[in-house]
Write a protein that holds these residues in place. Structure first.
Motif, PDB file in Angstrom:
ATOM      1  N   UNK A   1     -22.216  18.103  27.329  1.00 47.78           N
ATOM      2  CA  UNK A   1     -22.545  17.134  28.366  1.00 47.78           C
ATOM      3  C   UNK A   1     -22.777  15.755  27.758  1.00 47.78           C
ATOM      4  N   UNK A   2     -22.688  15.681  26.426  1.00 51.13           N
ATOM      5  CA  UNK A   2     -22.925  14.423  25.740  1.00 51.13           C
ATOM      6  C   UNK A   2     -21.650  13.574  25.756  1.00 51.13           C
ATOM      7  N   UNK A   3     -21.836  12.284  25.840  1.00 48.26           N
ATOM      8  CA  UNK A   3     -20.686  11.389  25.793  1.00 48.26           C
ATOM      9  C   UNK A   3     -20.386  10.949  24.366  1.00 48.26           C
ATOM     10  N   UNK A   4     -21.393  11.044  23.499  1.00 48.05           N
ATOM     11  CA  UNK A   4     -21.253  10.634  22.109  1.00 48.05           C
ATOM     12  C   UNK A   4     -21.568  11.842  21.233  1.00 48.05           C
ATOM     13  N   UNK A   5     -20.579  12.367  20.573  1.00 44.77           N
ATOM     14  CA  UNK A   5     -20.799  13.577  19.786  1.00 44.77           C
ATOM     15  C   UNK A   5     -19.796  13.633  18.637  1.00 44.77           C
ATOM     16  N   UNK A   6     -20.098  14.527  17.701  1.00 40.53           N
ATOM     17  CA  UNK A   6     -19.230  14.761  16.554  1.00 40.53           C
ATOM     18  C   UNK A   6     -18.847  16.235  16.538  1.00 40.53           C
ATOM     19  N   UNK A   7     -17.761  16.523  15.867  1.00 38.92           N
ATOM     20  CA  UNK A   7     -17.322  17.905  15.675  1.00 38.92           C
ATOM     21  C   UNK A   7     -17.130  18.165  14.189  1.00 38.92           C
ATOM     22  N   UNK A   8     -17.399  19.403  13.785  1.00 39.92           N
ATOM     23  CA  UNK A   8     -17.394  19.737  12.372  1.00 39.92           C
ATOM     24  C   UNK A   8     -16.765  21.099  12.131  1.00 39.92           C
ATOM     25  N   UNK A   9     -16.251  21.245  10.935  1.00 38.77           N
ATOM     26  CA  UNK A   9     -15.943  22.563  10.391  1.00 38.77           C
ATOM     27  C   UNK A   9     -16.743  22.728   9.103  1.00 38.77           C
ATOM     28  N   UNK A  10     -17.482  23.857   9.051  1.00 39.56           N
ATOM     29  CA  UNK A  10     -18.238  24.222   7.867  1.00 39.56           C
ATOM     30  C   UNK A  10     -17.629  25.482   7.260  1.00 39.56           C
ATOM     31  N   UNK A  11     -17.689  25.536   5.933  1.00 38.85           N
ATOM     32  CA  UNK A  11     -17.247  26.715   5.192  1.00 38.85           C
ATOM     33  C   UNK A  11     -18.477  27.399   4.616  1.00 38.85           C
ATOM     34  N   UNK A  12     -18.513  28.728   4.735  1.00 41.65           N
ATOM     35  CA  UNK A  12     -19.600  29.491   4.136  1.00 41.65           C
ATOM     36  C   UNK A  12     -19.010  30.592   3.253  1.00 41.65           C
ATOM     37  N   UNK A  13     -18.960  30.373   1.952  1.00 42.37           N
ATOM     38  CA  UNK A  13     -18.470  31.418   1.034  1.00 42.37           C
ATOM     39  C   UNK A  13     -19.511  32.514   0.867  1.00 42.37           C
ATOM     40  N   UNK A  14     -19.213  33.552   0.104  1.00 40.98           N
ATOM     41  CA  UNK A  14     -20.184  34.636  -0.088  1.00 40.98           C
ATOM     42  C   UNK A  14     -21.531  34.171  -0.650  1.00 40.98           C
ATOM     43  N   UNK A  15     -21.556  33.033  -1.306  1.00 42.21           N
ATOM     44  CA  UNK A  15     -22.822  32.503  -1.822  1.00 42.21           C
ATOM     45  C   UNK A  15     -23.778  32.087  -0.705  1.00 42.21           C
ATOM     46  N   UNK A  16     -23.297  32.013   0.514  1.00 44.24           N
ATOM     47  CA  UNK A  16     -24.062  31.644   1.723  1.00 44.24           C
ATOM     48  C   UNK A  16     -24.232  30.136   1.891  1.00 44.24           C
TER      49      UNK A  16
END
Lengths: 117, 112
Positions: free
Chosen positions: B28-43
């Motif tokens: 519902x926000x007009x100002x926002x960001x989008x992300x991709x995060x990576x989580x290897x086995x190390x967490x």
């Protein structure tokens, strides 16, 4: 800079026990966060803080308490541990100013794996 | 309120090939960001790429690029020339008012 540090790395609790997860950041960030990550799931926000002395609930706050007496530290307290609190807990921090960009990058700690038996 | 949906629980790619991970979101926000995060086995949570919603140009970081379709509320991640070290869990996330909302994640395996 060490960034965001968390202790302990692993912990096993018995049902009904209490413990505090420690989180410290050395980047002088104003915002700090606690998340939990259940197996096969994304992170969910438990509590966050916008500065020393100010905290607010996230999506899943029940069973937890927080305090923020300094900029650097943001401990998470579990009272009366339950098996449903078995999870990996992440602390994060960011520097954010209202009226600035919608978002500034969050820096994550390495996580604490907690098992409640 | 923000929601992020990753409907594929697992994907597999041959080393050196290209793979695309899907994500849809609602906000519902007009100002926002989008992300991709990576989580290897190390967490450890590692930021892979981010996209400001007000920018039409798709973000690129070396072998990683996004296809941002604002009207469709779609935000997919393309990994080119896949490497064994890309094997990890990948999370899509939406950020606004300095708070993040994560999807459930997708496990990416890379076949040698």
């Amino acid at each position: 800079n060490a960034g965001v540090t968390q202790t302990p790395k692993f912990r096993i609790l018995k049902i009904g026990q209490s413990m505090t997860l420690q989180c410290t950041q050395d980047m002088n960030h104003n915002y700090m966060y606690w998340y939990r990550q259940d197996p096969g799931m994304g992170l969910k926000l438990i509590y966050y803080s916008v500065g020393a002395g100010i905290t607010d609930k996230g999506e899943v706050p029940n069973g937890y308490n927080v305090s923020r007496s300094t900029t650097e530290d943001f401990p998470l307290r579990l009272e009366l541990a339950a098996p449903s609190q078995t999870s990996v807990y992440f602390c994060a921090s960011s520097q954010w100013t209202s009226g600035g960009p919608a978002y500034n990058e969050q820096f994550f700690g390495p996580g604490t794996r907690l098992t409640v038996l | 309120a923000q929601t992020v949906t990753q409907s594929q629980p697992e994907m597999s790619v041959q080393e050196a090939e290209t793979v695309t991970l899907s994500c849809t979101y609602d906000t519902s926000e007009s100002d926002y960001y989008l992300f991709w995060y990576k989580q290897p086995p190390s967490r450890q949570m590692i930021l892979v790429i981010r996209q400001e919603a007000y920018k039409q140009q798709n973000a690129t970081e070396n072998r990683f690029s996004v296809n941002f379709q604002k009207a469709a509320k779609s935000f997919s991640l393309k990994i080119s020339d896949s490497q064994l070290g890309d094997a990890a869990m990948y999370f899509c996330a939406s950020g606004a008012n300095s708070k993040l909302t994560f999807g459930k994640g997708i496990t990416l395996s890379v076949r040698p």
